[in-house]
Design a protein around this motif. Sequence first.
Motif, PDB file in Angstrom:
ATOM      1  N   GLU A 161       0.729  -1.290   0.121  1.00  0.00           N
ATOM      2  CA  GLU A 161       0.159  -0.064  -0.012  1.00  0.00           C
ATOM      3  C   GLU A 161       0.757   0.976  -0.130  1.00  0.00           C
ATOM      4  N   ILE A 162       1.716   1.073   0.687  1.00  0.00           N
ATOM      5  CA  ILE A 162       3.010   2.574   0.799  1.00  0.00           C
ATOM      6  C   ILE A 162       3.427   2.533  -0.468  1.00  0.00           C
ATOM      7  N   LEU A 163       4.091   1.760  -1.067  1.00  0.00           N
ATOM      8  CA  LEU A 163       4.774   1.762  -2.138  1.00  0.00           C
ATOM      9  C   LEU A 163       3.868   2.048  -3.292  1.00  0.00           C
ATOM     10  N   ASN A 164       2.709   1.529  -3.509  1.00  0.00           N
ATOM     11  CA  ASN A 164       1.711   1.912  -4.702  1.00  0.00           C
ATOM     12  C   ASN A 164       1.392   3.245  -4.543  1.00  0.00           C
ATOM     13  N   ASP A 165       1.085   3.685  -3.361  1.00  0.00           N
ATOM     14  CA  ASP A 165       0.924   5.151  -3.046  1.00  0.00           C
ATOM     15  C   ASP A 165       1.956   6.252  -3.517  1.00  0.00           C
ATOM     16  N   GLU A 166       3.494   5.659  -3.400  1.00  0.00           N
ATOM     17  CA  GLU A 166       4.505   6.416  -4.028  1.00  0.00           C
ATOM     18  C   GLU A 166       4.711   6.388  -5.353  1.00  0.00           C
ATOM     19  N   GLY A 167       3.692   5.642  -6.079  1.00  0.00           N
ATOM     20  CA  GLY A 167       3.769   5.381  -7.474  1.00  0.00           C
ATOM     21  C   GLY A 167       4.495   4.334  -8.115  1.00  0.00           C
ATOM     22  N   HIS A 168       4.928   3.494  -7.111  1.00  0.00           N
ATOM     23  CA  HIS A 168       5.720   2.266  -7.600  1.00  0.00           C
ATOM     24  C   HIS A 168       4.614   1.056  -8.096  1.00  0.00           C
ATOM     25  N   SER A 169       5.427   0.106  -8.995  1.00  0.00           N
ATOM     26  CA  SER A 169       4.638  -1.198  -9.232  1.00  0.00           C
ATOM     27  C   SER A 169       5.165  -2.364  -8.205  1.00  0.00           C
ATOM     28  N   VAL A 170       4.336  -2.943  -7.537  1.00  0.00           N
ATOM     29  CA  VAL A 170       4.715  -3.816  -6.470  1.00  0.00           C
ATOM     30  C   VAL A 170       4.057  -5.277  -6.704  1.00  0.00           C
ATOM     31  N   ASP A 171       5.166  -6.199  -6.678  1.00  0.00           N
ATOM     32  CA  ASP A 171       4.742  -7.663  -6.722  1.00  0.00           C
ATOM     33  C   ASP A 171       5.081  -8.160  -5.466  1.00  0.00           C
ATOM     34  N   LEU A 172       4.276  -9.267  -4.784  1.00  0.00           N
ATOM     35  CA  LEU A 172       4.237  -9.818  -3.566  1.00  0.00           C
ATOM     36  C   LEU A 172       4.631 -11.136  -3.633  1.00  0.00           C
ATOM     37  N   ALA A 173       5.459 -11.749  -2.700  1.00  0.00           N
ATOM     38  CA  ALA A 173       5.785 -13.192  -2.511  1.00  0.00           C
ATOM     39  C   ALA A 173       5.752 -13.475  -1.116  1.00  0.00           C
TER      40      ALA A 173
END
Length: 228
Positions: A19-31
Amino acid sequence: MANILVVDDELGIRDLLSEILNDEGHSVDLAENATQARSARQANSYDLVLLDIWMPDTDGVSLLKEWAMAGTLTMPVIMMSGHATIDTAVEATRIGAFSFLEKPITLQKLLKAVEQGLARSIPSAAQSAPTPDIADSPDMATAGNGAPPFASAVSAADQLPLSHQGFNLDRPLREARDGFEKAYFEFHLAREGGSMTRVAEKTGLERTHLYRKLRQLGVDLGRNKRAG
């Protein structure tokens, strides 16, 4: 925008970081474990990885070592843990980790670490720019006087004033800085005939501070006054 992989076995932490990184405009993958992280790394190219140390299948340090040995550690990796020892953090850094975040991770520390990691992953212009083929380029092959450009650069350096050439740069920064400052103040003292008032105005320093600075640098005030 950067592509970031977050690897952590705790759902709450994955969701929070995402959530934090998406708010900063980044694309995030999770594992959620090393197995998923391996698959994600094979399928994608990441600018940064946030990697938890303690995971159920394979720990983060072992995964980091795998990537390093396989030659796929091409992105900055920030290790995360709430229980890691100093030895563990040192080992991860030795293997190739960029930095280490201790849980619970504060927003400020997270964003700062991510910013620094992404700055590290961006190649400099000198590294990314193609090297011109000097031999095949008429504009680069010779300078205006018909000499090779490197020869011209050396010649230009030889013509610099002595005030630019008289510094020994092969020494500690503090010594080099003191040497420059001493030459700087001696230059202005000589130009102003030793007048402390005018030198203070030129350099933007108060007289008291200027006197203290000159004494610290070992500037001979009497000599500059005589020269003036």
